[in-house]
Design an enzyme around this catalytic site. Structure first.
Site, mmCIF file in Angstrom:
data_model
loop_
_atom_site.group_PDB
_atom_site.id
_atom_site.type_symbol
_atom_site.label_atom_id
_atom_site.label_comp_id
_atom_site.label_asym_id
_atom_site.label_seq_id
_atom_site.Cartn_x
_atom_site.Cartn_y
_atom_site.Cartn_z
ATOM 1 N N CYS A 97 0.828 -1.208 0.000
ATOM 2 C CA CYS A 97 0.000 0.000 0.000
ATOM 3 C C CYS A 97 0.863 1.258 0.000
ATOM 4 O O CYS A 97 0.439 2.313 -0.477
ATOM 5 C CB CYS A 97 -0.936 -0.002 1.192
ATOM 6 S SG CYS A 97 -0.118 -0.234 2.783
ATOM 7 N N HIS A 117 -1.096 0.900 7.561
ATOM 8 C CA HIS A 117 -1.633 0.922 6.198
ATOM 9 C C HIS A 117 -1.532 2.351 5.653
ATOM 10 O O HIS A 117 -1.650 3.326 6.398
ATOM 11 C CB HIS A 117 -3.089 0.458 6.217
ATOM 12 C CG HIS A 117 -3.751 0.462 4.875
ATOM 13 N ND1 HIS A 117 -3.337 -0.337 3.832
ATOM 14 C CD2 HIS A 117 -4.814 1.173 4.397
ATOM 15 C CE1 HIS A 117 -4.114 -0.121 2.781
ATOM 16 N NE2 HIS A 117 -5.013 0.791 3.097
#
Length: 996
Positions: free
Chosen positions: A454, A827
């Site tokens: 990510c 994330h």
């Protein structure tokens, strides 16, 4: 006597009179009498019991039978013979024939009087065959209950050997066809009681004959896995599973999941119907069997089954949390389904619209069950927030609903996620995600997460949304001797023109992978961005230049040509310059060094420092950094940024130094206002000092981007261990260092240094301070005198005559957010918007920059949220408030674009050359063909998956009305009863909806 009894029973006398007469006849029957009279009385009592049209007549018949069984056993045994019983069982009795409902009750009544007779074994043998035949005829629940009562009271009648296995299997098939024809609560309770009595017979048989369990379960699985077009089997089958010993569970599940004869469609049908059993109110251990089968399927990597079943059933399971009677089991199944579905956010996101309503209902219920369920549900939701961060717009209503509930710590969350995952090997699920779907309504395309990538996806999307850079990359010609840039061009082209909802950046990842990165581990997106830009820059420097035609321009001097035309694309787009000056405080000698940068790394001031008090902001138009002679009086130091040291105490008063201005910053609770013109308001013109100070100084205990830039640009005192070695003094001396921006980049990248090393834990910790982000930022750039004149000649008012500084205005275009508390985990996702010039596509460039339109600078310009494969519409309000709602989600890397009126004519020519100002760039033939082929392939994949999914979905049990549970709770607040969604109400309708 039989005639007298029949006349009395059939008469119209009052009941009390008839009862007295009947009592006399019965008392007389206890006396010895001849065989013929006994047979007559037995025939009459049999007729009354089997064909009586009133309860009274049947009770009289029963009482007479019992008297003759006790007082005339020989005659009763002779009457109650095998031939007579066979006739009753096969043909029925009298005019009703097979429609006689009391044959089994009659036989059960008479058996107790012949147990010791010579004919008993013959009768038992007959009944063992006949009860098997009966269940094969699929009798009603009431008749099955009578069979169960008969066999429970007289186990000698239970079939034996192979017939016993067949009996168990056929009885399960009977249960599978049970249906409750009434919606009344009393009738439903009666139905549930009937089902329990029938399944209880199976339990009795299994206790004495354990060898019958596995064949029975095999038959059960055959029923629930059937894909033939027929009515779905009854949820009453759940009552069978509750009696299976749990110690057999592992073996049963292992055999099922490893049986090659069971197709995926059959398995999906079976597990789907088992999940429907969570609505069965009296079942025990149902949730354990469902979870065990789900785990068994995961163990043999049947992920496609698990995915389809979870997505089709999870909403129905969730809706059952409304009902206290099944809540515990439903919550257990829901927890496993969500915690195991970790490869995608799809399952959790299906529940988001329903969570607030359910939470409100459970709070209203105010019971121990509701309170416990709320706490477990909140823990589950926070686990999902942790696993699937990056959806602040979707999560805000849910977070608001559960904000008053306990929040689990990160260790607990990781433990739950770790122990429930389908597999520890994430690559095993790669082929299952993303499920083929339509392109996002935004028109933008996502990037597939290839295993903690990510960080790369967010950076690529931010670079892609930097439209000037994107156009330049797409405009590259073939054979440019830049392999990495070529891969980026292909990736950008697919993001621009693909029909897929998301594409894989695998090729670019392998080409741009920093060699020290650990595969599969989370990385620092800022570190990756620096490495990527450096690689692209160095590659172009050593390869073919992409703007050779600019050297032929006769409008530029050789000096400017050397400064600009020899720059790489990375330098043109992201490169800026900074002058670092160090002055010895003893001899006042100044040394300076100019450096290039592609991003500014902004450190956070120490927590005990007050940034606003130390470095108040002044407007560029009034003052800028400059050297002055050291004054004799300390009061003359006012206005000199050189004399402002980094004071060690927050209470120390410092002098103004850095000229950073901010516009459009939106604090919590404030409405976003459009920025008009160059962004300077009327109030700022009247009293710029007070205005800009207020804008830069965020509320206490908060930070803003201008605060961090001020701290970065403010003078730093070099003393003690950090003394400066002055060449003129030839010794270590106290000194002062200051940084000045001498060239503003086209795209300004700001990295907020949130990660610092903690010597106590020996780990990098994260600074979670909320930083307010201005949508418009004004920076002071030091310019040479000739450049100041050039600025004025082009009609710009941002240069300050005589100061050596000009104001450069930047618009926010991307924000990369890190969700988590460590750089090694968490994330990344990003917010982005298109920031483009106001020159319409197709209009020629006349050499004079046009001012950006009001719409261009409006805070309402469309923002997008990029979170791996998912792209959605967003807003600047969401950008501003994300950390307020989600404290672990903090802005990390910011992209600002320089306003067009600040750009030089040469840069505009370069952008025009790249196609930025003249419509979309045209792609070369090979790239266009590759995109066209992939789009055709995607359509073919869609068609193939649609066929496969149609087969799967058609096999799943239909659950079309699950949402009515939630709707009923919303509309039926006044209901009452024992099985309602809230505090036990709901009435008969809601109870029927629960069970069936």
């Amino acid at each position: 006597m039989d005639k007298i009894l029949e006349a009395v029973v059939m008469s119209s006398y009052p009941n009390n009179m008839k009862q007295g007469l009947v009592r006399r006849v019965i008392e007389a029957s206890k006396q010895p009498m001849d065989s013929e009279q006994c047979w007559s009385m037995l025939e009459l009592s049999t007729k009354l019991y089997l064909t009586g049209d009133t309860k009274y007549k049947r009770e009289v018949g029963k009482e007479v039978l019992e008297v003759y069984g006790h007082y005339h056993p020989e005659e009763f045994e002779e009457f109650f013979n095998v031939r007579f019983l066979l006739s009753l069982l096969q043909e029925g009795y009298g005019p009703l024939g097979k429609r006689s409902h009391y044959v089994l009750d009659y036989i059960q009544l008479g058996l107790q009087f012949v147990l010791e007779s010579p004919s008993a074994n013959s009768i038992f043998s007959l009944l063992r065959i006949e009860v098997l035949r009966k269940v094969c005829e699929r009798p009603s629940p009431k008749q099955c209950v009578k069979i169960s009562k008969l066999l429970t009271q007289h186990p000698q009648c239970i079939p034996t050997g192979k017939h016993q296995l067949l009996f168990c299997q056929q009885l399960i098939r009977c249960i599978g066809q049970f249906q409750c024809v009434s919606e009344g609560e009393e009738e439903i309770m009666e139905f549930l009681e009937q089902v329990n009595k029938v399944s209880g017979l199976l339990q009795r048989i299994w206790r004495t004959q354990t060898s019958a369990i596995l064949p029975s379960l095999k038959e059960l699985f055959t029923i629930i896995s059937s894909t033939e077009e027929q009515e779905a089997p009854s949820n009453a089958l759940a009552s069978v599973v509750q009696f299976v010993p749990l110690e057999l569970m592992d073996g049963v599940i292992r055999n099922l999941t490893n049986d090659d004869s069971i197709t995926d469609v059959q398995m999906m049908m079976a597990i789907g119907r088992m999940i429907d059993w969570v609505s069965w109110p009296l079942g025990k251990n149902i949730d354990k069997w469902i979870i065990a089968l789900l785990k068994g399927l995961a163990a043999v990597k049947k992920f496609s089954i698990l995915i389809e079943v979870t997505l089709s059933k999870i909403e129905k399971v969730f809706s059952k949390l409304l009902y206290p009677i099944v809540r515990e089991g439903a919550l257990s199944v829901l927890q496993y389904m969500l915690l195991s579905f970790q490869h995608s956010h799809e399952a959790f996101h299906l529940l988001l619209p329903h969570i607030p309503r359910l939470v409100a209902s459970l709070k209203k219920e105010d019971s121990n069950s509701a309170t416990s369920s709320l706490e477990q549900l909140a823990e589950l939701i926070h686990c999902m927030f942790f696993r699937f961060s990056g959806f602040p717009d979707l999560y805000e209503p849910v977070l608001e609903a559960v904000k008053a509930l306990p929040i689990p710590n990160e260790d607990r969350i990781k433990h739950l996620l770790g122990q429930n995952a389908w597999t520890s090997q994430k690559n095993e699920l790669a082929c299952f995600y993303p499920r083929l779907a339509s392109k996002s309504e935004t028109g933008k395309i996502g990037l597939i997460n290839l295993g903690n990538t990510c960080y790369m996806n967010s950076i690529i999307q931010s670079l892609f949304m930097a439209s000037d850079f994107r156009h330049s990359v797409l405009n590259l010609t073939e054979g440019n001797s830049q392999p990495l840039m070529t891969k980026l061009q292909w990736l950008f082209a697919f993001l621009e023109h693909s029909q897929r909802p998301a594409i894989s950046p695998e090729s670019f990842l392998s080409a741009s992978w920093p060699p020290w990165f650990t595969p599969g581990a989370q990385q620092d997106c800022s570190e990756y961005l620096k490495y990527l830009l450096d690689r692209l820059h160095e590659e172009e420097k050593t390869g073919k230049r992409i703007y050779q035609k600019l050297k032929e321009s006769s409008l530029t001097s050789q000096v400017v040509e050397h400064r600009y035309l020899n720059k790489t694309l990375i330098e043109k787009m992201f490169g800026g310059k900074m002058m670092t000056k160090i002055r010895c405080l003893k001899c006042l000698n100044v040394s300076s060094r100019e450096e290039v940068f592609t991003d500014l790394s902004l450190a956070f001031p120490p927590s005990d420092r007050n940034v606003c008090a130390r470095t108040p902001v002044l407007p560029v138009e009034e003052i800028g950094p400059q050297f002055i002679e050291p004054p004799e009086n300390a009061g003359q130091l006012m206005g000199s940024p050189w004399i402002q040291w980094k004071a060690p105490m927050a209470s120390d008063h410092a002098t103004p130094s850095v000229s950073v201005e901010t516009l459009g910053s939106q604090e919590q609770g404030e409405a976003a206002n459009p920025i008009r013109g160059n962004g300077v308001g009327v109030d700022a013109a009247k009293d710029p000092f007070s205005t800009f100070t207020e804008q830069a100084c965020a509320p206490k205990d908060s930070r803003s981007v201008p605060d961090l830039i001020n701290y970065f640009l403010s003078p730093e005192r070099l003393t003690a261990e950090n003394k400066y070695h002055c060449e003129k003094c030839a010794s270590l001396q106290d000194a002062e260092k200051v940084a000045e921006l001498t060239e503003g980049p086209h795209y300004l990248i700001l990295t907020l240094l949130r990660f610092s090393f903690d010597p106590r834990t020996m780990k990098r910790k994260k600074i979670l301070d909320n930083v307010s982000i201005p949508v418009v930022l004004k920076l002071p750039i030091l310019v040479a005198p000739e450049e100041t004149e050039e600025v004025c000649q082009h009609g710009k008012d941002s240069a300050v005559p005589g100061s050596g500084f000009m104001t450069v205005v930047y618009d926010l275009c991307s924000v990369v957010v890190h969700s988590g508390i460590s750089s090694e985990s968490g994330h990344y996702y990003c917010y982005s918007r298109e920031c483009t010039d106001s020159v319409p596509h197709g209009q020629p460039w006349d050499g004079v920059p046009k001012p950006a339109s009001d719409k261009q600078l409006d805070l309402e310009i469309q923002w997008y949220l990029f979170n791996d494969t998912r792209v959605s519409f967003s807003s600047f309000e969401s950008v501003s408030n994300v950390t307020s709602f989600f404290p672990k989600d903090t802005a990390y890397v910011l992209f600002y674009r320089q306003r067009p009126e600040q750009q030089s004519c040469l840069l505009h020519e370069a952008l025009a050359e790249a196609g930025c100002l003249h419509g979309e760039p045209s792609l070369h033939k090979d790239l266009m063909e590759a995109i066209s082929k992939d789009n055709i392939l995607f359509l073919q994949e869609q068609e193939k998956e649609a066929r496969n999914r149609a087969a799967y979905i058609s096999a799943l049990p239909k659950s079309l009305l699950w949402w009515r549970d939630l709707d009923r709770d919303k509309d039926d607040d006044s209901s009452s009863g024992g099985c309602s969604p809230a505090a036990g109400g709901g009435g008969s309708g809601s109870f029927h909806g629960l069970v069936f």
